[in-house]
Design an enzyme around this catalytic site. Structure first.
Site, PDB file in Angstrom:
ATOM      1  N   GLU A 132     148.099  89.633 116.545  1.00 24.79           N
ATOM      2  CA  GLU A 132     148.618  90.699 117.398  1.00 24.79           C
ATOM      3  C   GLU A 132     147.738  91.953 117.338  1.00 24.79           C
ATOM      4  O   GLU A 132     147.547  92.636 118.344  1.00 24.79           O
ATOM      5  CB  GLU A 132     150.056  91.032 116.974  1.00 24.79           C
ATOM      6  CG  GLU A 132     151.011  89.876 117.270  1.00 24.79           C
ATOM      7  CD  GLU A 132     152.396  90.053 116.651  1.00 24.79           C
ATOM      8  OE1 GLU A 132     152.654  91.096 116.011  1.00 24.79           O
ATOM      9  OE2 GLU A 132     153.219  89.130 116.809  1.00 24.79           O
TER      10      GLU A 132
ATOM     11  N   HIS B 164     159.256  96.092 117.891  1.00 25.63           N
ATOM     12  CA  HIS B 164     158.607  94.829 117.497  1.00 25.63           C
ATOM     13  C   HIS B 164     157.793  95.085 116.234  1.00 25.63           C
ATOM     14  O   HIS B 164     157.153  96.131 116.115  1.00 25.63           O
ATOM     15  CB  HIS B 164     157.654  94.335 118.592  1.00 25.63           C
ATOM     16  CG  HIS B 164     156.737  93.259 118.072  1.00 25.63           C
ATOM     17  ND1 HIS B 164     157.116  91.936 118.000  1.00 25.63           N
ATOM     18  CD2 HIS B 164     155.496  93.320 117.521  1.00 25.63           C
ATOM     19  CE1 HIS B 164     156.132  91.232 117.447  1.00 25.63           C
ATOM     20  NE2 HIS B 164     155.143  92.045 117.143  1.00 25.63           N
TER      21      HIS B 164
ATOM     22  N   LYS C 115     159.553  99.760 121.656  1.00 35.63           N
ATOM     23  CA  LYS C 115     159.786  99.167 122.971  1.00 35.63           C
ATOM     24  C   LYS C 115     160.235 100.227 123.990  1.00 35.63           C
ATOM     25  O   LYS C 115     160.607 101.350 123.614  1.00 35.63           O
ATOM     26  CB  LYS C 115     160.817  98.041 122.826  1.00 35.63           C
ATOM     27  CG  LYS C 115     160.327  96.880 121.946  1.00 35.63           C
ATOM     28  CD  LYS C 115     161.345  95.742 121.888  1.00 35.63           C
ATOM     29  CE  LYS C 115     160.827  94.591 121.029  1.00 35.63           C
ATOM     30  NZ  LYS C 115     161.757  93.423 121.041  1.00 35.63           N
TER      31      LYS C 115
ATOM     32  N   TYR D 273     153.697  87.467 123.627  1.00 34.34           N
ATOM     33  CA  TYR D 273     154.949  86.716 123.522  1.00 34.34           C
ATOM     34  C   TYR D 273     154.791  85.254 123.947  1.00 34.34           C
ATOM     35  O   TYR D 273     155.792  84.590 124.256  1.00 34.34           O
ATOM     36  CB  TYR D 273     156.037  87.401 124.344  1.00 34.34           C
ATOM     37  CG  TYR D 273     156.704  88.580 123.641  1.00 34.34           C
ATOM     38  CD1 TYR D 273     157.190  88.454 122.334  1.00 34.34           C
ATOM     39  CD2 TYR D 273     156.871  89.801 124.285  1.00 34.34           C
ATOM     40  CE1 TYR D 273     157.811  89.523 121.698  1.00 34.34           C
ATOM     41  CE2 TYR D 273     157.494  90.883 123.655  1.00 34.34           C
ATOM     42  CZ  TYR D 273     157.963  90.727 122.357  1.00 34.34           C
ATOM     43  OH  TYR D 273     158.587  91.787 121.727  1.00 34.34           O
TER      44      TYR D 273
ATOM     45  N   ASN E 168     166.064  95.792 121.624  1.00 34.30           N
ATOM     46  CA  ASN E 168     166.264  96.006 120.191  1.00 34.30           C
ATOM     47  C   ASN E 168     165.203  96.927 119.574  1.00 34.30           C
ATOM     48  O   ASN E 168     164.892  96.832 118.389  1.00 34.30           O
ATOM     49  CB  ASN E 168     166.365  94.658 119.468  1.00 34.30           C
ATOM     50  CG  ASN E 168     165.111  93.825 119.627  1.00 34.30           C
ATOM     51  OD1 ASN E 168     164.158  94.258 120.254  1.00 34.30           O
ATOM     52  ND2 ASN E 168     165.102  92.647 119.038  1.00 34.30           N
TER      53      ASN E 168
END
Ligand code: IDP
Ligand code: MG
Length: 137
Positions: free
Chosen positions: A128, A117, A10, A51, A114
């Site tokens: 995905e 992913h 991320k 998402y 965080n």
């Protein structure tokens, strides 16, 4: 059981100079390989597809903004039980709850930022991988 999973480092991981740290942990797992990888900035359409399951939740809009806030590294990881395995390396969603030794537990504090992913099931991985590497995997 050889699998493929979709991983995203991320924007916080890229900004903080943690690409090598996180990739190193993935690379060091025996037999896992990275058949595709790219640095890119994600557009709104891609993020909405990725998402979509979270649309309407209170964290959705800030998450979208964060995920578009800078370049990310998207990669495919292939190998023995990688779907479960990368989730284990990452740790649970909340970095404070994540055990030290996990990526989120070692480097994260707030839930949104965080660091990583990773697809959470075979179905998610298939969906995905098609979004991020269409025609390539
Ligand atoms: P996961 O990444 O561990 O699979 P999900 O529940 O799928 O977690 O949520 C997707 C992402 O949305 C999380 O990784 C995190 O960045 C963000 N997120 C999830 N829950 C919250 C929350 O309660 N507050 C802020 N951000 C959240
Ligand atoms: Mg998830």
């Amino acid at each position: 059981m050889t699998q493929r999973t979709l991983v995203i480092l991320k924007p916080d991981a890229v900004r903080r100079g943690l690409i090598g740290e996180v990739l190193g942990r993935i690379e060091r797992k025996a037999g896992w390989t990275i058949p595709a990888m790219e640095l890119r900035t994600l557009d709104q359409e891609t993020l909405e597809q990725h998402y979509g399951e979270h649309k309407g939740k209170p964290f959705y809009e800030p998450l979208m903004g964060f995920m578009a806030s800078g370049p990310v590294v998207v990669l495919v990881v292939e190998g023995e039980r990688v779907i479960e395995g990368v989730r284990q390396l990452a740790g649970p969603t909340d970095p404070i709850a994540a055990a030290p030794g996990s990526i989120r537990g070692d480097f994260g504090t707030i839930v949104r930022e965080n660091l990583i992913h990773a697809s959470d099931s075979e179905e998610s991985a298939e969906r995905e991988l098609k979004i991020f590497f269409p025609g390539r995997v």
